[in-house]
Design an enzyme around this catalytic site. Structure first.
Site, PDB file in Angstrom:
ATOM      1  N   ASP A  11     -50.857 -18.718  32.621  1.00  0.00           N
ATOM      2  CA  ASP A  11     -49.437 -19.075  32.779  1.00  0.00           C
ATOM      3  C   ASP A  11     -48.742 -17.822  33.326  1.00  0.00           C
ATOM      4  O   ASP A  11     -49.350 -16.749  33.390  1.00  0.00           O
ATOM      5  CB  ASP A  11     -48.841 -19.480  31.413  1.00  0.00           C
ATOM      6  CG  ASP A  11     -47.364 -19.830  31.513  1.00  0.00           C
ATOM      7  OD1 ASP A  11     -46.977 -20.535  32.460  1.00  0.00           O
ATOM      8  OD2 ASP A  11     -46.568 -19.384  30.653  1.00  0.00           O
ATOM      9  N   SER A  12     -47.460 -17.959  33.638  1.00  0.00           N
ATOM     10  CA  SER A  12     -46.714 -16.782  34.080  1.00  0.00           C
ATOM     11  C   SER A  12     -46.429 -15.840  32.904  1.00  0.00           C
ATOM     12  O   SER A  12     -46.182 -14.658  33.115  1.00  0.00           O
ATOM     13  CB  SER A  12     -45.385 -17.224  34.693  1.00  0.00           C
ATOM     14  OG  SER A  12     -44.628 -17.923  33.721  1.00  0.00           O
ATOM     15  N   TYR A  43     -42.362 -17.919  37.593  1.00  0.00           N
ATOM     16  CA  TYR A  43     -42.973 -18.726  38.652  1.00  0.00           C
ATOM     17  C   TYR A  43     -41.969 -19.755  39.181  1.00  0.00           C
ATOM     18  O   TYR A  43     -42.010 -20.133  40.338  1.00  0.00           O
ATOM     19  CB  TYR A  43     -44.197 -19.475  38.109  1.00  0.00           C
ATOM     20  CG  TYR A  43     -45.503 -18.702  38.112  1.00  0.00           C
ATOM     21  CD1 TYR A  43     -45.561 -17.332  38.375  1.00  0.00           C
ATOM     22  CD2 TYR A  43     -46.702 -19.366  37.847  1.00  0.00           C
ATOM     23  CE1 TYR A  43     -46.774 -16.650  38.369  1.00  0.00           C
ATOM     24  CE2 TYR A  43     -47.911 -18.699  37.846  1.00  0.00           C
ATOM     25  CZ  TYR A  43     -47.953 -17.341  38.105  1.00  0.00           C
ATOM     26  OH  TYR A  43     -49.158 -16.688  38.099  1.00  0.00           O
ATOM     27  N   GLY A  44     -41.107 -20.202  38.311  1.00  0.00           N
ATOM     28  CA  GLY A  44     -40.166 -21.271  38.654  1.00  0.00           C
ATOM     29  C   GLY A  44     -39.175 -20.912  39.742  1.00  0.00           C
ATOM     30  O   GLY A  44     -38.439 -21.762  40.232  1.00  0.00           O
ATOM     31  N   CYS A  75     -49.400 -24.291  32.896  1.00  0.00           N
ATOM     32  CA  CYS A  75     -48.163 -23.993  33.627  1.00  0.00           C
ATOM     33  C   CYS A  75     -47.867 -25.176  34.539  1.00  0.00           C
ATOM     34  O   CYS A  75     -48.663 -25.500  35.429  1.00  0.00           O
ATOM     35  CB  CYS A  75     -48.380 -22.726  34.450  1.00  0.00           C
ATOM     36  SG  CYS A  75     -47.016 -22.370  35.574  1.00  0.00           S
ATOM     37  N   THR A  77     -45.459 -25.386  36.768  1.00  0.00           N
ATOM     38  CA  THR A  77     -45.079 -24.968  38.114  1.00  0.00           C
ATOM     39  C   THR A  77     -46.329 -24.806  38.973  1.00  0.00           C
ATOM     40  O   THR A  77     -46.386 -25.244  40.123  1.00  0.00           O
ATOM     41  CB  THR A  77     -44.282 -23.652  38.048  1.00  0.00           C
ATOM     42  OG1 THR A  77     -43.264 -23.784  37.051  1.00  0.00           O
ATOM     43  CG2 THR A  77     -43.635 -23.334  39.369  1.00  0.00           C
ATOM     44  N   GLU A 154     -38.307 -15.605  27.674  1.00  0.00           N
ATOM     45  CA  GLU A 154     -39.144 -14.403  27.840  1.00  0.00           C
ATOM     46  C   GLU A 154     -38.470 -13.164  27.255  1.00  0.00           C
ATOM     47  O   GLU A 154     -39.135 -12.244  26.810  1.00  0.00           O
ATOM     48  CB  GLU A 154     -39.463 -14.169  29.323  1.00  0.00           C
ATOM     49  CG  GLU A 154     -40.554 -15.085  29.864  1.00  0.00           C
ATOM     50  CD  GLU A 154     -41.969 -14.698  29.402  1.00  0.00           C
ATOM     51  OE1 GLU A 154     -42.180 -13.537  29.020  1.00  0.00           O
ATOM     52  OE2 GLU A 154     -42.843 -15.588  29.417  1.00  0.00           O
ATOM     53  N   CYS A 186     -42.207 -27.895  31.307  1.00  0.00           N
ATOM     54  CA  CYS A 186     -42.479 -26.452  31.444  1.00  0.00           C
ATOM     55  C   CYS A 186     -43.019 -26.012  30.096  1.00  0.00           C
ATOM     56  O   CYS A 186     -42.423 -26.333  29.053  1.00  0.00           O
ATOM     57  CB  CYS A 186     -41.204 -25.692  31.787  1.00  0.00           C
ATOM     58  SG  CYS A 186     -41.402 -23.888  31.678  1.00  0.00           S
ATOM     59  N   THR A 187     -44.128 -25.277  30.119  1.00  0.00           N
ATOM     60  CA  THR A 187     -44.782 -24.928  28.849  1.00  0.00           C
ATOM     61  C   THR A 187     -43.998 -23.888  28.044  1.00  0.00           C
ATOM     62  O   THR A 187     -44.280 -23.665  26.867  1.00  0.00           O
ATOM     63  CB  THR A 187     -46.217 -24.422  29.091  1.00  0.00           C
ATOM     64  OG1 THR A 187     -46.171 -23.356  30.068  1.00  0.00           O
ATOM     65  CG2 THR A 187     -47.107 -25.544  29.603  1.00  0.00           C
ATOM     66  N   HIS A 188     -43.014 -23.239  28.669  1.00  0.00           N
ATOM     67  CA  HIS A 188     -42.164 -22.320  27.902  1.00  0.00           C
ATOM     68  C   HIS A 188     -41.209 -23.066  26.961  1.00  0.00           C
ATOM     69  O   HIS A 188     -40.825 -22.545  25.914  1.00  0.00           O
ATOM     70  CB  HIS A 188     -41.301 -21.470  28.847  1.00  0.00           C
ATOM     71  CG  HIS A 188     -41.975 -20.262  29.408  1.00  0.00           C
ATOM     72  ND1 HIS A 188     -42.942 -20.325  30.379  1.00  0.00           N
ATOM     73  CD2 HIS A 188     -41.806 -18.938  29.129  1.00  0.00           C
ATOM     74  CE1 HIS A 188     -43.340 -19.091  30.691  1.00  0.00           C
ATOM     75  NE2 HIS A 188     -42.660 -18.234  29.941  1.00  0.00           N
TER      76      HIS A 188
END
Ligand code: DGL
Length: 281
Positions: A11-12, A43-44, A75, A77, A154, A186-188
């Site tokens: 992932d990012s 990444y988005g 991810c 994205t 983040e 989005c996995t975040h």
């Protein structure tokens, strides 16, 4: 025969950890290698071409140097813009987030009125909608771009009034359009699930594809007969392309675990030469 090779996840940043947790639950005997491309985050806000480049480098490294038996792009994205193109260049199976998600929607939420919250690049790609519609989805669907979520998450702001204010703003469309289902695209975003729930009516249903991704991973290991059947002490090796110290603290906080060792890994084009054999999921 037992296959002790690790499963790669990327992932990012910390988004893929929401998938890793589910993978560890479903596949408790497997080793994992987690890569966070924190130097290229978010990444988005990158172009599809950039995301394709990152995915190609990551898969090449995971296949050729790590020796992963399966890679999971945790991810959306990357799954939305790169995976269909890049995964065919590699011989190991690669799983993204979107096909497992679509399977779940088609099984249990066929007629739902869905708002998918996602990054700007995912929303612009329209991949979630396109794959759902191709699969015969009959309900209502709209992607909602939430550009400020990833930078806030983040930076550790997973609660608080600023996050709540932005969440109300992004999700006001649920009321306007009478959506009854939210999809985490989005996995975040599952890291701010409490705030999201606060901003929506109690009747809204939630779909986080992490469980479907884990089930799909189980099925792939079964299909290729590559389970680790030994009762090993399992481990996760963490790598990131930015600050290992920062990423280690984030993992510790979010996974409620001691700070893990994180190794700096800067990906280069050198590692990204495509392999000849093409098989894929
Ligand atoms: N977690 C990723 C996703 O699922 C990427 C978020 C970002 O870096 O913008 O889309």
């Amino acid at each position: 025969m037992s296959d002790k090779r690790p499963i790669g996840i990327f992932d990012s940043g910390i988004g893929g950890l929401t998938v890793l947790k589910e993978l560890q639950r479903v596949l408790p005997h497997e080793h994992f290698v987690y890569f966070a491309d924190t130097t290229n985050l978010p990444y988005g806000e990158k172009t599809p071409e950039q995301i394709i480049g990152y995915a190609r480098q990551t898969l090449a490294w995971m296949q050729n140097e790590i020796g992963a038996k399966l890679v999971i792009a945790a991810c959306h994205t990357s799954s939305a813009t790169a995976l269909d193109i890049v995964s065919q260049e590699f011989s190991i199976p690669v799983i993204g987030t979107i096909y497992p998600l679509v399977e779940t929607i088609m099984q249990n939420h066929q007629d739902a009125r869905i708002g998918i919250i996602a990054t700007p690049t995912s929303v612009n790609s329209r991949t979630h909608e396109n794959i759902l519609i191709k699969s015969g989805f009959k309900g209502q669907i709209q992607s909602i771009s939430c550009p400020r979520f990833v930078p806030l998450i983040e930076s550790g702001q997973i609660f608080g009034s600023e996050l709540l204010r932005i969440t109300y703003e992004y999700l006001s469309i649920f009321k306007e359009k009478d959506f009854n289902t939210l999809v985490y695209g989005c996995t975040h975003y599952p890291w701010i699930a409490d705030t999201i729930r606060q901003a929506l009516p109690e009747t809204v249903a939630y779909i986080d594809p992490a469980a479907s991704i884990a089930t799909k991973s189980f099925q792939e290991l079964y299909k290729y007969k590559i389970f680790n059947t030994l009762n090993d002490k399992v481990k996760v090796d963490f790598y990131c392309s930015g600050s290992p110290e920062t990423f280690s603290s984030q993992v510790s906080l979010l996974m409620s675990a001691p700070k893990p060792l994180v190794t700096l890994k800067v990906l280069t084009d050198q590692a990204s030469l495509p392999q000849k054999r093409a098989v894929n999921a």
